[in-house]
Design a protein around this motif. Structure first.
Motif, PDB file in Angstrom:
ATOM      1  N   SER A 227      -1.968 -20.191  44.506  1.00 37.20           N
ATOM      2  CA  SER A 227      -3.213 -20.595  45.161  1.00 37.20           C
ATOM      3  C   SER A 227      -3.218 -20.034  46.571  1.00 37.20           C
ATOM      4  O   SER A 227      -2.175 -19.947  47.229  1.00 37.20           O
ATOM      5  N   PHE A 228      -4.397 -19.635  47.018  1.00 34.11           N
ATOM      6  CA  PHE A 228      -4.540 -19.123  48.379  1.00 34.11           C
ATOM      7  C   PHE A 228      -6.009 -19.175  48.772  1.00 34.11           C
ATOM      8  O   PHE A 228      -6.888 -19.476  47.945  1.00 34.11           O
ATOM      9  N   VAL A 229      -6.271 -18.899  50.028  1.00 31.74           N
ATOM     10  CA  VAL A 229      -7.634 -18.893  50.561  1.00 31.74           C
ATOM     11  C   VAL A 229      -8.078 -17.446  50.730  1.00 31.74           C
ATOM     12  O   VAL A 229      -7.312 -16.603  51.198  1.00 31.74           O
ATOM     13  N   SER A 230      -9.311 -17.165  50.334  1.00 32.14           N
ATOM     14  CA  SER A 230      -9.807 -15.789  50.390  1.00 32.14           C
ATOM     15  C   SER A 230     -11.238 -15.743  50.895  1.00 32.14           C
ATOM     16  O   SER A 230     -12.034 -16.653  50.627  1.00 32.14           O
ATOM     17  N   GLU A 231     -11.563 -14.666  51.602  1.00 35.24           N
ATOM     18  CA  GLU A 231     -12.938 -14.377  51.981  1.00 35.24           C
ATOM     19  C   GLU A 231     -13.739 -13.822  50.812  1.00 35.24           C
ATOM     20  O   GLU A 231     -14.952 -13.732  50.886  1.00 35.24           O
ATOM     21  N   SER A 232     -13.059 -13.430  49.751  1.00 34.55           N
ATOM     22  CA  SER A 232     -13.701 -12.736  48.645  1.00 34.55           C
ATOM     23  C   SER A 232     -13.829 -13.624  47.425  1.00 34.55           C
ATOM     24  O   SER A 232     -13.122 -14.622  47.272  1.00 34.55           O
ATOM     25  N   ASP A 233     -14.730 -13.223  46.558  1.00 31.85           N
ATOM     26  CA  ASP A 233     -14.872 -13.844  45.254  1.00 31.85           C
ATOM     27  C   ASP A 233     -13.840 -13.189  44.333  1.00 31.85           C
ATOM     28  O   ASP A 233     -13.937 -11.998  44.048  1.00 31.85           O
ATOM     29  N   LEU A 234     -12.855 -13.946  43.884  1.00 32.08           N
ATOM     30  CA  LEU A 234     -11.774 -13.387  43.064  1.00 32.08           C
ATOM     31  C   LEU A 234     -12.263 -12.922  41.693  1.00 32.08           C
ATOM     32  O   LEU A 234     -11.535 -12.244  40.979  1.00 32.08           O
ATOM     33  N   ARG A 235     -13.493 -13.256  41.335  1.00 35.35           N
ATOM     34  CA  ARG A 235     -14.019 -12.786  40.061  1.00 35.35           C
ATOM     35  C   ARG A 235     -14.545 -11.359  40.162  1.00 35.35           C
ATOM     36  O   ARG A 235     -14.569 -10.624  39.187  1.00 35.35           O
TER      37      ARG A 235
ATOM     38  N   TRP B  84       6.582 -11.069  44.889  1.00 37.70           N
ATOM     39  CA  TRP B  84       7.800 -10.315  44.563  1.00 37.70           C
ATOM     40  C   TRP B  84       8.605 -11.171  43.588  1.00 37.70           C
ATOM     41  O   TRP B  84       8.864 -12.348  43.854  1.00 37.70           O
ATOM     42  N   THR B  85       8.966 -10.593  42.443  1.00 35.64           N
ATOM     43  CA  THR B  85       9.734 -11.299  41.420  1.00 35.64           C
ATOM     44  C   THR B  85      11.202 -10.914  41.536  1.00 35.64           C
ATOM     45  O   THR B  85      11.550  -9.727  41.442  1.00 35.64           O
ATOM     46  N   ARG B  86      12.042 -11.902  41.758  1.00 43.62           N
ATOM     47  CA  ARG B  86      13.455 -11.629  42.034  1.00 43.62           C
ATOM     48  C   ARG B  86      14.138 -10.938  40.857  1.00 43.62           C
ATOM     49  O   ARG B  86      14.910  -9.991  41.038  1.00 43.62           O
ATOM     50  N   ALA B  87      13.862 -11.377  39.628  1.00 43.55           N
ATOM     51  CA  ALA B  87      14.574 -10.844  38.468  1.00 43.55           C
ATOM     52  C   ALA B  87      14.318  -9.364  38.265  1.00 43.55           C
ATOM     53  O   ALA B  87      15.222  -8.602  37.907  1.00 43.55           O
ATOM     54  N   SER B  88      13.091  -8.928  38.481  1.00 38.67           N
ATOM     55  CA  SER B  88      12.733  -7.530  38.213  1.00 38.67           C
ATOM     56  C   SER B  88      12.572  -6.698  39.469  1.00 38.67           C
ATOM     57  O   SER B  88      12.593  -5.463  39.414  1.00 38.67           O
ATOM     58  N   GLY B  89      12.394  -7.355  40.620  1.00 34.64           N
ATOM     59  CA  GLY B  89      12.110  -6.637  41.853  1.00 34.64           C
ATOM     60  C   GLY B  89      10.674  -6.135  41.941  1.00 34.64           C
ATOM     61  O   GLY B  89      10.327  -5.409  42.878  1.00 34.64           O
ATOM     62  N   ALA B  90       9.828  -6.540  40.982  1.00 35.57           N
ATOM     63  CA  ALA B  90       8.452  -6.033  40.931  1.00 35.57           C
ATOM     64  C   ALA B  90       7.589  -6.701  41.988  1.00 35.57           C
ATOM     65  O   ALA B  90       7.688  -7.905  42.237  1.00 35.57           O
ATOM     66  N   ILE B  91       6.747  -5.885  42.627  1.00 40.29           N
ATOM     67  CA  ILE B  91       5.755  -6.377  43.573  1.00 40.29           C
ATOM     68  C   ILE B  91       4.381  -6.238  42.943  1.00 40.29           C
ATOM     69  O   ILE B  91       4.040  -5.184  42.398  1.00 40.29           O
ATOM     70  N   GLN B  92       3.599  -7.320  42.991  1.00 39.52           N
ATOM     71  CA  GLN B  92       2.254  -7.308  42.437  1.00 39.52           C
ATOM     72  C   GLN B  92       1.275  -7.870  43.454  1.00 39.52           C
ATOM     73  O   GLN B  92       1.642  -8.714  44.285  1.00 39.52           O
ATOM     74  N   ARG B  93       0.046  -7.383  43.378  1.00 44.30           N
ATOM     75  CA  ARG B  93      -1.009  -7.902  44.252  1.00 44.30           C
ATOM     76  C   ARG B  93      -1.674  -9.082  43.562  1.00 44.30           C
ATOM     77  O   ARG B  93      -2.264  -8.943  42.491  1.00 44.30           O
ATOM     78  N   ALA B  94      -1.582 -10.265  44.163  1.00 40.50           N
ATOM     79  CA  ALA B  94      -2.198 -11.459  43.581  1.00 40.50           C
ATOM     80  C   ALA B  94      -3.671 -11.564  43.948  1.00 40.50           C
ATOM     81  O   ALA B  94      -4.465 -12.108  43.184  1.00 40.50           O
ATOM     82  N   SER B  95      -4.042 -11.061  45.118  1.00 38.78           N
ATOM     83  CA  SER B  95      -5.435 -11.153  45.577  1.00 38.78           C
ATOM     84  C   SER B  95      -6.248 -10.022  44.956  1.00 38.78           C
ATOM     85  O   SER B  95      -6.750  -9.130  45.649  1.00 38.78           O
ATOM     86  N   ALA B  96      -6.353 -10.078  43.636  1.00 38.20           N
ATOM     87  CA  ALA B  96      -7.109  -9.086  42.880  1.00 38.20           C
ATOM     88  C   ALA B  96      -7.831  -9.799  41.754  1.00 38.20           C
ATOM     89  O   ALA B  96      -7.429 -10.885  41.326  1.00 38.20           O
ATOM     90  N   THR B  97      -8.899  -9.213  41.279  1.00 43.28           N
ATOM     91  CA  THR B  97      -9.670  -9.794  40.188  1.00 43.28           C
ATOM     92  C   THR B  97      -8.874  -9.701  38.889  1.00 43.28           C
ATOM     93  O   THR B  97      -7.863  -8.988  38.818  1.00 43.28           O
ATOM     94  N   PRO B  98      -9.298 -10.398  37.825  1.00 47.78           N
ATOM     95  CA  PRO B  98      -8.601 -10.282  36.546  1.00 47.78           C
ATOM     96  C   PRO B  98      -8.494  -8.852  36.028  1.00 47.78           C
ATOM     97  O   PRO B  98      -7.566  -8.508  35.302  1.00 47.78           O
ATOM     98  N   SER B  99      -9.432  -7.974  36.440  1.00 47.19           N
ATOM     99  CA  SER B  99      -9.374  -6.574  36.011  1.00 47.19           C
ATOM    100  C   SER B  99      -8.594  -5.694  36.983  1.00 47.19           C
ATOM    101  O   SER B  99      -8.502  -4.485  36.788  1.00 47.19           O
ATOM    102  N   GLY B 100      -8.033  -6.302  38.061  1.00 49.61           N
ATOM    103  CA  GLY B 100      -7.179  -5.566  38.984  1.00 49.61           C
ATOM    104  C   GLY B 100      -7.863  -5.024  40.217  1.00 49.61           C
ATOM    105  O   GLY B 100      -7.249  -4.281  40.985  1.00 49.61           O
ATOM    106  N   VAL B 101      -9.135  -5.383  40.454  1.00 49.14           N
ATOM    107  CA  VAL B 101      -9.858  -4.888  41.628  1.00 49.14           C
ATOM    108  C   VAL B 101      -9.361  -5.605  42.883  1.00 49.14           C
ATOM    109  O   VAL B 101      -9.334  -6.840  42.943  1.00 49.14           O
ATOM    110  N   GLU B 102      -8.959  -4.840  43.882  1.00 48.46           N
ATOM    111  CA  GLU B 102      -8.469  -5.385  45.145  1.00 48.46           C
ATOM    112  C   GLU B 102      -9.612  -6.053  45.913  1.00 48.46           C
ATOM    113  O   GLU B 102     -10.727  -5.542  45.970  1.00 48.46           O
TER     114      GLU B 102
END
Length: 532
Positions: free
Chosen positions: A91-99, A55-73
């Motif tokens: 940085s975070f820990v994931s069960e998935s390949d972020l690529r 969550w970005t304070r300046a804009s109020g925008a919520i984005q999903r970080a745990s997604a691939t560069p192309s936006g796949v959840e």
């Protein structure tokens, strides 16, 4: 916040509440990261898995970080978010390949993501996952986003132990940090990455480890050894075994004698294409192979990966970079790759790799130029593409789409035809700063603009960024002096493309043009430095 409700306001003004936990905040207070399995945070919904959001304070925008560069959840669980000082890196820990977004045998691996460009890195020693499924915990990212400290489970889970490690993004290498205890966890790291606090299980106490912070480094070149027809990994240049010569991509490199042993294994055990392709270091009747690349004299950090996913046995390594041993030892079915990183000094204009051992193979190498070497000298220019009336970023000259000419600021640059009507200032809250918010459409309304700047003849390092925070319809094939720089598509998750290349100018003008396959190319800014 360990767990509880999170409230946020939707675009229609209504307030919603979701369950969230494991929150983190950037040092400047501008970005908050948290974990939630809620399916109503984004208009696209969610899959019910624990995802990382910001969550970005300046804009109020919520984005999903745990997604691939192309936006796949991602389809696996995610936890333990931590942010750089300005919130750009997470940085975070994931069960998935972020690529790819798919769950993988990596299990809970540590990842780092650039929230501006969408680029992701698998933190740590990826090749160790060939034998056992790693289990990472407690990632912490430094203020600059360069270092990540984390705890890594070694050996099999049923009798394994944790070791604290610190990974360097610029060098793609990590070191073990330990206090001679059975299991150690790294819950905290200083802002500059130089000090890590360890919790040692067998001592039931804390220990402090001081580590040197490396000098700043800039990527010089990435080389992948592979057949000419094989897929080239993103960001890499191919070496297909040719004798040393200018390669037509801004670099001169190759072997002292032709190397016919270049292979693409297509082996499912390879973590990615870099580890799947290789060149022989000790072909028959050639016990010593030498590979070189032309570079400016100075100090370099060189990361080398060697191995073979299919035939790892009966192989020993003794690979030296500028006479310094970088990779040594044996591979086997439990450890199919060996890597090494060394700092070396080049004084003859060529960085040299010399092979030893038996039956060795080299996969790829990353070359970084370290601070303390001669800095860029001579001509330099930073240009921002924008409407003439828009505020210019500090330190940047403005290109507002005019035809090539003297700009009155000591520089001569511009386009093959007027593109003044095709400049944009989006004023988007998604843009990290003004450079990313402004742009010029180089292929709109039938245009296909060619941009040039007058420069002294010589060698240049050029960083170019293109994209659009509001519209994601570009497919880049942008050349700098005939060298492909920007390539590929963008998305809402990764609105910009960025590349740094080195090129030679011989006609007094540095030229940018769109190559075949380019669609709706948009340029944001360019940074040009003449090299010694």
């Amino acid at each position: 916040m360990d767990g509880g409700p999170l409230s946020f306001t939707q675009e229609d003004g209504t307030t919603n509440y979701v369950s969230a936990h494991q929150s983190a905040i950037s040092a400047d207070g501008g970005v908050v990261a948290f974990v939630s399995a809620a399916q109503n945070l984004l208009a696209s919904g969610g899959n019910g898995r624990e995802q990382i959001y910001t969550w970005t304070r300046a804009s109020g925008a919520i984005q999903r970080a745990s997604a691939t560069p192309s936006g796949v959840e991602t389809d696996g669980r995610n936890h333990g978010p931590t942010l750089s000082g300005d919130g750009r890196f997470i940085s975070f820990v994931s069960e998935s390949d972020l690529r790819t977004g798919a769950s993988t045998p990596f299990a809970f691996a540590t990842w780092l993501k650039d929230r501006t460009t969408g680029e992701v890195w698998r933190v740590g020693d990826i090749w160790s996952s060939v034998r056992y499924t790693p289990y990472d915990r407690n990632p912490v990212v430094s203020r600059s986003g360069r270092y990540v400290a984390y705890s890594h489970l070694y050996d099999a889970p049923e009798h394994g132990h944790f070791r604290a490690r610190r990974w360097d993004r610029l060098r793609n290498a990590d070191v073990e940090v330990h206090a001679n205890a059975f299991s150690e966890f790294a819950p905290w790291m200083s802002a500059d990455g130089s000090r890590i606090v360890l919790l040692a299980s067998t001592r039931d106490s804390a220990a402090i480890a001081d580590l040197p912070t490396e000098p700043s480094a800039a990527m010089h070149a990435r080389i992948n050894f592979q057949p000419a027809a094989a897929t080239v990994p993103a960001g890499y240049l191919a070496d297909a075994g040719q004798v040393f010569a200018a390669r037509g991509n801004g670099f001169s490199y190759g072997w002292r004698q032709a190397n016919a042993y270049v292979v693409d294994r297509n082996d499912a055990r390879s973590p990615d294409q870099r580890y799947d392709t290789l060149a022989g270091l000790n072909p028959a009747n050639q016990p010593t192979m030498i590979w070189e690349i032309a570079v400016p004299n100075g100090e370099y950090a060189v990361f080398v990966a060697c191995g073979d996913p299919t035939y790892p046995d009966y192989t020993t390594y003794a690979l030296a970079v500028e006479g310094v041993q970088a990779v040594s030892g044996r591979t086997n079915i439990y450890a199919r790759w060996l890597t090494g990183m060394v700092d070396v000094v080049v004084s003859d204009g060529r960085l040299t790799l010399t092979s030893g051992g038996y039956n060795g193979k080299i996969c790829f190498l990353d070359i970084y130029r370290l601070s303390g070497t001669p800095p860029p000298s001579g001509f330099t220019a930073d240009i921002n593409f924008q409407p003439a009336a828009s505020p210019a970023p500090t330190g940047y000259a403005v290109d507002s789409g005019l035809v090539f000419g003297a700009r009155g600021n000591g520089l001569s640059y511009g386009w093959s035809g007027s593109l003044s009507a095709l400049t944009r200032d989006r004023n988007s809250t998604r843009s990290p700063d003004q450079r990313y918010d402004t742009l010029i459409l180089t292929q709109a309304n039938g245009a296909n603009g060619v941009w040039e700047i007058a420069v002294p003849n010589g060698r240049y390092q050029v960083r170019v960024v293109g994209g659009d925070p509001s519209f994601y319809d570009a497919n880049f094939r942008l050349n700098v002096e005939g060298t492909l720089a920007l390539s590929g598509t963008v998305s809402s998750a990764s609105p910009w493309r960025e590349a740094t290349v080195q090129v030679q100018v011989g006609d007094g003008r540095l030229t940018l043009n769109n190559g075949a396959g380019s669609v709706n190319s948009k340029l944001s800014f360019i940074e040009i430095d003449q090299l010694p």
